[in-house]
Design a protein around this motif. Structure first.
Motif, PDB file in Angstrom:
ATOM      1  N   ARG B  31       0.856  -1.184   0.000  1.00  0.00           N
ATOM      2  CA  ARG B  31       0.000   0.000   0.000  1.00  0.00           C
ATOM      3  C   ARG B  31       0.890   1.231   0.000  1.00  0.00           C
ATOM      4  NH1 ARG B  31      -2.849  -3.065   3.705  1.00  0.00           N
ATOM      5  NH2 ARG B  31      -4.914  -3.649   2.964  1.00  0.00           N
ATOM      6  N   TYR B  33       0.754   5.585  -0.549  1.00  0.00           N
ATOM      7  CA  TYR B  33      -0.144   6.737  -0.554  1.00  0.00           C
ATOM      8  C   TYR B  33       0.588   7.956  -1.073  1.00  0.00           C
ATOM      9  CZ  TYR B  33      -2.490   3.698   2.840  1.00  0.00           C
ATOM     10  OH  TYR B  33      -3.098   2.632   3.468  1.00  0.00           O
ATOM     11  N   VAL B  48      -4.301   6.266  -3.495  1.00  0.00           N
ATOM     12  CA  VAL B  48      -3.957   5.107  -2.688  1.00  0.00           C
ATOM     13  C   VAL B  48      -3.697   3.980  -3.672  1.00  0.00           C
ATOM     14  CG1 VAL B  48      -4.690   3.494  -0.894  1.00  0.00           C
ATOM     15  CG2 VAL B  48      -5.488   5.861  -0.837  1.00  0.00           C
ATOM     16  N   THR B  92       2.568   2.106   4.633  1.00  0.00           N
ATOM     17  CA  THR B  92       2.098   1.650   5.930  1.00  0.00           C
ATOM     18  C   THR B  92       2.727   0.312   6.300  1.00  0.00           C
ATOM     19  OG1 THR B  92       0.173   0.696   4.810  1.00  0.00           O
ATOM     20  CG2 THR B  92      -0.149   2.770   5.963  1.00  0.00           C
ATOM     21  N   SER B  93       2.988   0.192   7.591  1.00  0.00           N
ATOM     22  CA  SER B  93       3.326  -1.090   8.176  1.00  0.00           C
ATOM     23  C   SER B  93       2.358  -1.271   9.330  1.00  0.00           C
ATOM     24  CB  SER B  93       4.766  -1.098   8.684  1.00  0.00           C
ATOM     25  OG  SER B  93       5.036  -2.311   9.363  1.00  0.00           O
ATOM     26  N   GLY B  94       1.413  -2.189   9.166  1.00  0.00           N
ATOM     27  CA  GLY B  94       0.343  -2.265  10.149  1.00  0.00           C
ATOM     28  C   GLY B  94      -0.450  -0.980  10.094  1.00  0.00           C
ATOM     29  N   SER B  95      -0.593  -0.340  11.227  1.00  0.00           N
ATOM     30  CA  SER B  95      -1.395   0.873  11.291  1.00  0.00           C
ATOM     31  C   SER B  95      -0.542   2.137  11.293  1.00  0.00           C
ATOM     32  CB  SER B  95      -2.263   0.836  12.547  1.00  0.00           C
ATOM     33  OG  SER B  95      -1.461   0.697  13.702  1.00  0.00           O
ATOM     34  N   LEU B  97       1.691   4.881   9.392  1.00  0.00           N
ATOM     35  CA  LEU B  97       1.958   5.486   8.084  1.00  0.00           C
ATOM     36  C   LEU B  97       3.254   6.278   8.192  1.00  0.00           C
ATOM     37  CD1 LEU B  97       1.097   6.309   5.215  1.00  0.00           C
ATOM     38  CD2 LEU B  97      -0.442   7.988   6.240  1.00  0.00           C
TER      39      LEU B  97
END
Lengths: 111, 109
Positions: B31, B33, B48, B92-95, B97
């Motif tokens: 992901r 952004y 995204v 992102t890594s997990g939650s 950014l």
């Protein structure tokens, strides 16, 4: 629909004081994350909350803390303010990582 | 630790010219952004990108993602003054950014 609301927009505090910033996410978004933006350090992740639990935390001292309420609104608190805490504090809400919508930010000046 | 690198950091363009901003990221995240920030303002979401090979276009901006090379690009076509802003990419890594340093774009007449 309403976006992410941050209050206050501007804040001036004196060194040593504490401050609380508020963030109301988009309706239905349960994740709220906080970022600090300064000219020298850029955009840095502070912490992220989901359903009232802190899921992730950045590399900031313990003076920076946060919480999230049952309605998903979040607050962050900075205690014993230092001049270096002057920054734009941004809050973002998201729905399952498919994009982060940012609020207008709170500009904090510490004098 | 996540590391996102953008280049160039400063870009001065003439109107009607094309250019590309590059974003290298460090993890296997799929992901990516892109955001725009005007002076004194907050971050506005542009794109995204959710999977390898993803390409998205909006007006004069087109973003792409190559997860194998851990590279995303933001291509500007026929720049206009209104595109002057700072552009950030983030992964992102997990939650969490993590943003790049930002590319300050100035479009000159």
């Amino acid at each position: 629909k309403a976006g992410v609301t941050q209050t206050p927009r501007y804040l001036i505090k004196t060194r040593g004081q504490q401050v609380t910033l508020s963030c109301s996410p988009i309706s239905g978004h349960r994740s709220v994350s906080w970022y600090q933006q300064t000219p020298g350090q850029g955009l840095q992740f502070l912490f992220e909350y989901f359903s009232e639990t802190q899921r992730n935390k950045g590399n900031f001292p313990g003076r920076f803390s946060g919480r999230q309420f049952s309605n998903s609104r979040s607050e962050m608190n900075v205690s014993t303010l230092e001049l270096g805490d002057s920054a734009l504090y941004l809050c973002a809400s998201s729905l399952a990582f498919y994009g982060y919508t940012f609020g207008s930010g709170t500009r904090l000046t510490v004098v | 630790e996540l590391k996102v690198e953008q280049n160039p950091l400063f870009l001065s363009m003439q109107e009607e010219k094309n250019y590309t901003i590059y974003c290298n990221y460090s993890t296997t995240s799929d992901r990516l952004y892109w955001y725009r920030q005007d002076p004194g303002k907050s971050l506005e979401s542009l794109f995204v990108l959710l999977s390898n090979g993803a390409v998205k276009q909006e007006g004069r901006l087109m973003a792409s993602l190559d997860t194998k090379a851990r590279l995303s690009t933001l291509h500007i076509t026929a720049a206009v003054h209104d595109l002057s802003a700072t552009y950030f990419c983030g992964e992102t890594s997990g939650s969490r950014l993590t943003f790049g340093e930002g590319t300050q774009l100035t479009v000159n007449p």
